[in-house]
Design a protein around this motif. Structure first.
Motif, short mmCIF file in Angstrom:
data_model
loop_
_atom_site.label_atom_id
_atom_site.label_comp_id
_atom_site.label_asym_id
_atom_site.label_seq_id
_atom_site.Cartn_x
_atom_site.Cartn_y
_atom_site.Cartn_z
N ALA A 1 0.67 -1.07 0.10
CA ALA A 1 -0.05 0.06 0.04
C ALA A 1 0.77 1.25 0.23
O ALA A 1 0.49 2.22 -0.96
N VAL A 2 1.88 1.19 0.81
CA VAL A 2 2.85 2.44 0.82
C VAL A 2 3.39 2.68 -0.47
O VAL A 2 3.76 3.88 -0.81
N THR A 3 3.91 1.46 -1.09
CA THR A 3 4.57 1.86 -2.53
C THR A 3 3.51 2.18 -3.41
O THR A 3 4.05 3.11 -4.38
N GLN A 4 2.47 1.52 -3.54
CA GLN A 4 1.26 2.12 -4.42
C GLN A 4 1.20 3.56 -4.10
O GLN A 4 1.06 4.65 -5.12
N LYS A 5 1.04 4.15 -2.96
CA LYS A 5 0.83 5.48 -2.69
C LYS A 5 1.91 6.26 -3.22
O LYS A 5 1.77 7.49 -3.51
N TYR A 6 3.11 5.77 -2.98
CA TYR A 6 4.16 6.51 -3.46
C TYR A 6 4.17 6.75 -5.25
O TYR A 6 4.52 7.71 -5.56
N ILE A 7 3.84 5.62 -5.64
CA ILE A 7 3.83 5.55 -7.18
C ILE A 7 2.81 6.47 -7.63
O ILE A 7 2.78 7.18 -8.68
N ASP A 8 1.42 6.50 -6.89
CA ASP A 8 0.50 7.53 -7.33
C ASP A 8 0.83 8.97 -7.02
O ASP A 8 0.74 9.93 -7.80
#
Length: 132
Positions: free
Chosen positions: A125-132
């Protein structure tokens, strides 16, 4: 189909750390005695948990990271260390990236201690938030 393949020789020493990892690139007959010497755990004086707690506490504040391979007791040690520090009156935030939530299970999910906070970080989730 042809696949590119490589071989890594079996080495008679630990390959943890950059200096040791780079030794994998040496020829198999390379002299391991030129590599940094490892500490022999059997000759060292290992601190019991209370010794570790005192050492961590002496720093006043900081970050303790418990790491290792799966199944070696990271969660058990992290929880034991956190509880011992809390018992001595220190504020502790215990965080995990373990999706299985073993920290909460080890602590008993309903356990509430005034100086202990617990969080779980979901790496995906943290990685996806960073990507977004």
């Amino acid at each position: 189909k042809n696949l590119i393949a490589g071989q890594v020789p079996l080495r008679p020493f630990n390959v943890v750390g950059l200096d040791r990892l780079s030794s994998l690139l040496l020829p198999p007959e390379a002299d391991a005695s030129t590599l940094p010497v490892e500490v022999d755990a059997s000759s060292s004086t290992w601190l019991p948990l209370q010794g570790l707690v005192k050492e961590v506490e002496a720093g006043g504040s900081g970050l303790v990271m418990v790491m290792g391979k799966g199944g070696v007791g990271k969660t058990t040690l992290a929880v034991a260390l956190a509880l011992a520090l809390v018992e001595r009156g220190n504020k502790v935030h215990l965080s995990t990236t373990d999706p299985a939530a073993h920290v909460q299970a080890t602590l008993c999910s309903d356990m509430k201690l005034p100086n202990l906070s617990v969080s779980c970080v979901d790496p995906a989730a943290v990685t996806q938030k960073y990507i977004d």
